[in-house]
Design a protein around this motif. Structure first.
Motif, PDB file in Angstrom:
ATOM      1  N   THR A   1      52.745  38.765  39.148  1.00  0.00           N
ATOM      2  CA  THR A   1      53.649  39.839  39.584  1.00  0.00           C
ATOM      3  C   THR A   1      55.065  39.672  39.034  1.00  0.00           C
ATOM      4  O   THR A   1      55.868  40.571  39.115  1.00  0.00           O
ATOM      5  CB  THR A   1      53.722  39.886  41.126  1.00  0.00           C
TER       6      THR A   1
ATOM      7  N   GLN B   1      51.010  38.179  32.678  1.00  0.00           N
ATOM      8  CA  GLN B   1      49.827  38.648  33.426  1.00  0.00           C
ATOM      9  C   GLN B   1      48.664  37.683  33.183  1.00  0.00           C
ATOM     10  O   GLN B   1      48.314  37.410  32.028  1.00  0.00           O
ATOM     11  CB  GLN B   1      49.442  40.047  32.944  1.00  0.00           C
TER      12      GLN B   1
ATOM     13  N   ASP C   1      42.467  37.025  35.858  1.00  0.00           N
ATOM     14  CA  ASP C   1      42.589  37.437  37.252  1.00  0.00           C
ATOM     15  C   ASP C   1      41.519  38.509  37.503  1.00  0.00           C
ATOM     16  O   ASP C   1      41.457  39.497  36.777  1.00  0.00           O
ATOM     17  CB  ASP C   1      43.991  38.022  37.462  1.00  0.00           C
ATOM     18  N   PRO C   2      40.653  38.314  38.506  1.00  0.00           N
ATOM     19  CA  PRO C   2      39.602  39.304  38.766  1.00  0.00           C
ATOM     20  C   PRO C   2      40.142  40.714  38.991  1.00  0.00           C
ATOM     21  O   PRO C   2      39.452  41.706  38.756  1.00  0.00           O
ATOM     22  CB  PRO C   2      38.909  38.787  40.033  1.00  0.00           C
ATOM     23  N   LYS C   3      41.401  40.807  39.440  1.00  0.00           N
ATOM     24  CA  LYS C   3      41.979  42.130  39.723  1.00  0.00           C
ATOM     25  C   LYS C   3      42.597  42.771  38.472  1.00  0.00           C
ATOM     26  O   LYS C   3      43.078  43.893  38.527  1.00  0.00           O
ATOM     27  CB  LYS C   3      43.049  42.013  40.817  1.00  0.00           C
TER      28      LYS C   3
ATOM     29  N   ASP D   1      43.301  44.802  35.276  1.00  0.00           N
ATOM     30  CA  ASP D   1      42.760  45.986  34.608  1.00  0.00           C
ATOM     31  C   ASP D   1      42.645  45.643  33.122  1.00  0.00           C
ATOM     32  O   ASP D   1      43.644  45.537  32.415  1.00  0.00           O
ATOM     33  CB  ASP D   1      43.720  47.170  34.820  1.00  0.00           C
TER      34      ASP D   1
END
Length: 252
Positions: free
Chosen positions: A4, A75, A79-81, A83
Protein backbone atom coordinates in the motif's frame (compact mmCIF):
# COMPACT_ATOMS: atom_id res chain seq x y z
CA UNK A 1 7.65 -1.47 2.04
CA UNK A 2 4.13 -2.84 1.96
CA UNK A 3 1.94 -3.05 -1.12
CA UNK A 4 0.00 0.00 0.00
CA UNK A 5 2.98 2.34 0.32
CA UNK A 6 3.64 4.73 -2.53
CA UNK A 7 6.64 3.88 -4.66
CA UNK A 8 9.16 6.65 -5.31
CA UNK A 9 11.86 6.74 -7.98
CA UNK A 10 14.71 6.66 -5.47
CA UNK A 11 13.68 3.09 -4.60
CA UNK A 12 14.19 0.09 -6.91
CA UNK A 13 11.41 -0.17 -9.50
CA UNK A 14 11.88 -3.97 -9.34
CA UNK A 15 12.95 -5.48 -6.03
CA UNK A 16 13.64 -9.23 -5.91
CA UNK A 17 14.46 -10.64 -2.47
CA UNK A 18 15.49 -14.23 -1.70
CA UNK A 19 13.26 -15.84 -4.33
CA UNK A 20 12.92 -19.62 -4.52
CA UNK A 21 11.10 -21.55 -7.23
CA UNK A 22 10.91 -25.28 -7.87
CA UNK A 23 9.05 -27.26 -10.51
CA UNK A 24 8.31 -30.51 -8.71
CA UNK A 25 11.61 -31.84 -7.40
CA UNK A 26 13.67 -29.54 -9.62
CA UNK A 27 14.94 -26.39 -7.89
CA UNK A 28 15.12 -23.63 -10.49
CA UNK A 29 15.67 -20.51 -8.36
CA UNK A 30 17.59 -20.85 -5.11
CA UNK A 31 17.49 -17.56 -3.23
CA UNK A 32 17.83 -14.95 -5.97
CA UNK A 33 18.00 -11.28 -4.95
CA UNK A 34 18.49 -8.26 -7.19
CA UNK A 35 17.31 -4.68 -7.48
CA UNK A 36 16.62 -2.68 -10.62
CA UNK A 37 16.42 1.11 -10.54
CA UNK A 38 14.20 3.08 -12.89
CA UNK A 39 15.87 3.52 -16.29
CA UNK A 40 18.43 0.80 -15.64
CA UNK A 41 19.29 -1.92 -18.17
CA UNK A 42 20.05 -5.27 -16.56
CA UNK A 43 21.40 -8.24 -18.54
CA UNK A 44 21.16 -11.75 -17.12
CA UNK A 45 23.36 -14.41 -18.68
CA UNK A 46 24.14 -18.02 -17.85
CA UNK A 47 23.92 -21.58 -19.12
CA UNK A 48 20.62 -23.10 -20.23
CA UNK A 49 18.51 -24.22 -17.29
CA UNK A 50 20.09 -21.75 -14.85
CA UNK A 51 16.73 -20.10 -14.03
CA UNK A 52 17.04 -16.93 -16.12
CA UNK A 53 13.76 -17.20 -18.07
CA UNK A 54 11.89 -18.46 -15.00
CA UNK A 55 12.99 -15.36 -13.09
CA UNK A 56 11.53 -13.06 -15.77
CA UNK A 57 8.26 -15.01 -15.75
CA UNK A 58 8.09 -14.69 -11.96
CA UNK A 59 8.46 -10.89 -12.23
CA UNK A 60 5.42 -10.82 -14.52
CA UNK A 61 3.43 -13.26 -12.30
CA UNK A 62 3.30 -15.79 -15.14
CA UNK A 63 4.94 -18.26 -12.74
CA UNK A 64 4.24 -18.30 -8.97
CA UNK A 65 7.17 -18.32 -6.55
CA UNK A 66 7.58 -20.71 -3.62
CA UNK A 67 9.29 -18.28 -1.27
CA UNK A 68 10.65 -14.74 -1.18
CA UNK A 69 9.38 -11.42 -2.49
CA UNK A 70 9.14 -9.67 -5.84
CA UNK A 71 7.92 -6.07 -5.90
CA UNK A 72 7.26 -3.87 -8.91
CA UNK A 73 6.79 -0.20 -8.01
CA UNK A 74 6.21 -1.25 -4.41
CA UNK A 75 3.47 -3.75 -5.28
CA UNK A 76 4.02 -7.35 -4.15
CA UNK A 77 3.73 -9.36 -7.37
CA UNK A 78 2.71 -12.58 -5.65
CA UNK A 79 0.09 -11.06 -3.35
CA UNK A 80 -3.05 -13.19 -3.88
CA UNK A 81 -5.09 -9.97 -4.03
CA UNK A 82 -2.95 -8.50 -6.83
CA UNK A 83 -4.76 -7.61 -10.03
CA UNK A 84 -2.48 -9.29 -12.57
CA UNK A 85 -3.86 -7.11 -15.33
CA UNK A 86 -2.70 -4.00 -13.45
CA UNK A 87 0.75 -5.57 -13.09
CA UNK A 88 0.97 -6.43 -16.79
CA UNK A 89 0.10 -2.86 -17.74
CA UNK A 90 3.30 -1.89 -15.91
CA UNK A 91 5.48 -4.79 -17.02
CA UNK A 92 5.74 -5.64 -20.72
CA UNK A 93 7.28 -8.92 -21.84
CA UNK A 94 8.70 -10.06 -25.16
CA UNK A 95 9.38 -13.76 -25.62
CA UNK A 96 11.68 -15.81 -27.82
CA UNK A 97 8.62 -16.87 -29.83
CA UNK A 98 6.76 -13.87 -31.19
CA UNK A 99 3.25 -15.28 -30.51
CA UNK A 100 1.62 -12.93 -33.02
CA UNK A 101 -1.91 -13.63 -34.22
CA UNK A 102 -1.33 -14.99 -37.75
CA UNK A 103 -4.73 -13.85 -39.07
CA UNK A 104 -4.19 -10.24 -37.98
CA UNK A 105 -1.97 -7.63 -39.62
CA UNK A 106 0.98 -6.02 -37.84
CA UNK A 107 -1.05 -2.96 -36.87
CA UNK A 108 -3.99 -5.10 -35.69
CA UNK A 109 -1.63 -7.17 -33.52
CA UNK A 110 -0.32 -3.99 -31.88
CA UNK A 111 -3.82 -2.56 -31.36
CA UNK A 112 -5.45 -5.62 -29.80
CA UNK A 113 -4.48 -5.35 -26.12
CA UNK A 114 -5.10 -1.59 -25.64
CA UNK A 115 -8.57 -1.97 -27.20
CA UNK A 116 -9.67 -5.30 -25.71
CA UNK A 117 -7.86 -5.13 -22.35
CA UNK A 118 -7.56 -1.42 -21.59
CA UNK A 119 -10.79 -0.48 -23.46
CA UNK A 120 -9.06 2.49 -25.03
CA UNK A 121 -10.44 4.52 -27.93
CA UNK A 122 -9.82 2.77 -31.25
CA UNK A 123 -8.81 5.93 -33.13
CA UNK A 124 -6.22 6.88 -30.51
CA UNK A 125 -4.90 3.33 -30.30
CA UNK A 126 -4.58 3.09 -34.07
CA UNK A 127 -2.58 6.34 -34.23
CA UNK A 128 -0.29 5.06 -31.48
CA UNK A 129 0.10 1.67 -33.20
CA UNK A 130 1.25 3.34 -36.43
CA UNK A 131 3.69 5.49 -34.43
CA UNK A 132 5.07 2.43 -32.59
CA UNK A 133 5.54 0.47 -35.81
CA UNK A 134 7.40 3.47 -37.21
CA UNK A 135 9.49 3.54 -34.02
CA UNK A 136 10.56 -0.09 -34.56
CA UNK A 137 11.28 0.74 -38.24
CA UNK A 138 8.36 -1.15 -39.78
CA UNK A 139 6.83 1.74 -41.69
CA UNK A 140 5.13 0.33 -44.77
CA UNK A 141 4.58 -3.08 -43.13
CA UNK A 142 1.54 -2.08 -41.05
CA UNK A 143 -0.86 -4.15 -43.16
CA UNK A 144 1.41 -7.16 -43.62
CA UNK A 145 0.46 -10.42 -41.92
CA UNK A 146 3.03 -12.20 -39.72
CA UNK A 147 3.56 -14.85 -42.42
CA UNK A 148 4.69 -12.11 -44.80
CA UNK A 149 7.32 -10.78 -42.37
CA UNK A 150 10.80 -12.03 -41.52
CA UNK A 151 11.50 -13.34 -38.03
CA UNK A 152 13.22 -10.09 -37.10
CA UNK A 153 10.27 -8.06 -38.36
CA UNK A 154 7.82 -10.24 -36.42
CA UNK A 155 9.87 -9.80 -33.27
CA UNK A 156 9.79 -6.02 -33.73
CA UNK A 157 5.99 -6.18 -34.10
CA UNK A 158 5.99 -8.10 -30.79
CA UNK A 159 8.07 -5.33 -29.18
CA UNK A 160 5.69 -2.66 -30.54
CA UNK A 161 2.73 -4.69 -29.24
CA UNK A 162 4.26 -4.77 -25.77
CA UNK A 163 5.02 -1.02 -25.87
CA UNK A 164 1.39 -0.31 -26.83
CA UNK A 165 0.43 -0.95 -23.18
CA UNK A 166 2.78 1.88 -22.08
CA UNK A 167 4.73 -0.28 -19.62
CA UNK A 168 7.22 1.09 -17.08
CA UNK A 169 9.43 -2.02 -17.29
CA UNK A 170 10.24 -4.26 -20.27
CA UNK A 171 11.33 -7.88 -19.94
CA UNK A 172 13.11 -9.48 -22.92
CA UNK A 173 13.50 -13.26 -22.79
CA UNK A 174 16.16 -14.35 -25.31
CA UNK A 175 14.29 -12.41 -27.98
CA UNK A 176 16.96 -13.04 -30.64
CA UNK A 177 17.47 -16.76 -29.98
CA UNK A 178 15.14 -17.93 -32.78
CA UNK A 179 16.35 -15.39 -35.36
CA UNK A 180 18.70 -15.62 -38.32
CA UNK A 181 22.01 -13.84 -37.66
CA UNK A 182 21.21 -11.08 -40.17
CA UNK A 183 17.90 -10.22 -38.45
CA UNK A 184 19.32 -10.27 -34.91
CA UNK A 185 20.90 -6.84 -35.34
CA UNK A 186 17.68 -5.04 -36.27
CA UNK A 187 15.97 -6.29 -33.11
CA UNK A 188 18.96 -5.37 -30.92
CA UNK A 189 19.01 -1.86 -32.42
CA UNK A 190 15.35 -1.47 -31.41
CA UNK A 191 16.09 -2.57 -27.83
CA UNK A 192 19.13 -0.30 -27.66
CA UNK A 193 17.00 2.70 -28.68
CA UNK A 194 14.46 1.88 -25.97
CA UNK A 195 17.26 1.67 -23.41
CA UNK A 196 18.69 5.01 -24.58
CA UNK A 197 15.24 6.58 -24.14
CA UNK A 198 15.28 5.54 -20.48
CA UNK A 199 13.07 2.43 -20.53
CA UNK A 200 13.83 0.09 -17.62
CA UNK A 201 14.87 -3.20 -19.26
CA UNK A 202 15.69 -6.68 -17.98
CA UNK A 203 17.18 -8.87 -20.68
CA UNK A 204 18.02 -12.54 -20.69
CA UNK A 205 20.42 -12.81 -23.61
CA UNK A 206 23.22 -14.78 -25.27
CA UNK A 207 24.35 -11.71 -27.22
CA UNK A 208 27.45 -10.84 -25.18
CA UNK A 209 28.66 -7.95 -27.35
CA UNK A 210 25.23 -6.37 -27.05
CA UNK A 211 25.06 -6.96 -23.29
CA UNK A 212 28.48 -5.34 -22.84
CA UNK A 213 27.30 -2.33 -24.83
CA UNK A 214 23.84 -1.64 -23.33
CA UNK A 215 23.83 -3.06 -19.81
CA UNK A 216 24.27 -0.93 -16.71
CA UNK A 217 24.72 -4.12 -14.69
CA UNK A 218 25.42 -7.78 -15.53
CA UNK A 219 24.27 -10.86 -13.64
CA UNK A 220 25.59 -14.38 -14.24
CA UNK A 221 23.35 -17.17 -12.97
CA UNK A 222 24.12 -20.86 -12.62
CA UNK A 223 21.96 -23.55 -11.01
CA UNK A 224 19.44 -21.00 -9.82
CA UNK A 225 21.80 -18.67 -7.99
CA UNK A 226 23.50 -15.41 -8.94
CA UNK A 227 27.14 -16.40 -9.10
CA UNK A 228 28.59 -13.04 -10.09
CA UNK A 229 27.44 -9.52 -10.88
CA UNK A 230 28.93 -6.17 -11.74
CA UNK A 231 29.23 -3.36 -14.29
CA UNK A 232 29.85 -4.80 -17.79
CA UNK A 233 33.37 -3.41 -18.17
CA UNK A 234 34.62 -5.10 -15.02
CA UNK A 235 32.39 -8.17 -15.42
CA UNK A 236 33.75 -9.07 -18.86
CA UNK A 237 37.35 -7.93 -18.36
CA UNK A 238 37.91 -9.48 -14.96
CA UNK A 239 35.39 -12.19 -13.97
CA UNK A 240 36.18 -13.44 -10.47
CA UNK A 241 34.26 -16.71 -10.13
CA UNK A 242 35.63 -19.80 -11.94
CA UNK A 243 32.14 -20.61 -13.26
CA UNK A 244 31.82 -17.15 -14.82
CA UNK A 245 35.32 -17.45 -16.28
CA UNK A 246 34.52 -20.83 -17.80
CA UNK A 247 31.18 -19.67 -19.23
CA UNK A 248 32.64 -16.52 -20.78
CA UNK A 249 35.63 -18.50 -22.05
CA UNK A 250 33.30 -20.80 -23.97
CA UNK A 251 31.29 -18.08 -25.69
CA UNK A 252 33.60 -15.08 -26.13
Amino acid sequence: MTATQAWTTDQPIVRIADVYKAFGAVDVLNGVSLNVMKGEVICIIGPSGSGKSTLLRCINALVPINKGSIQVEGQEVHDPKLDKLELRKKVGMVFQQYNLFPHKTAVQNVMMAPITVLKQDKTEVEARAYALLKKVRLEGKEHSYPGELSGGQQQRVAIARSLAMNPDVMLFDEVTAALDPETVKEVLVTIRELAEEGMTCLLVTHEMGFAREVADHMYFTDRGVIVEQGPPKEFFANPKDPRTQEFLGQIL
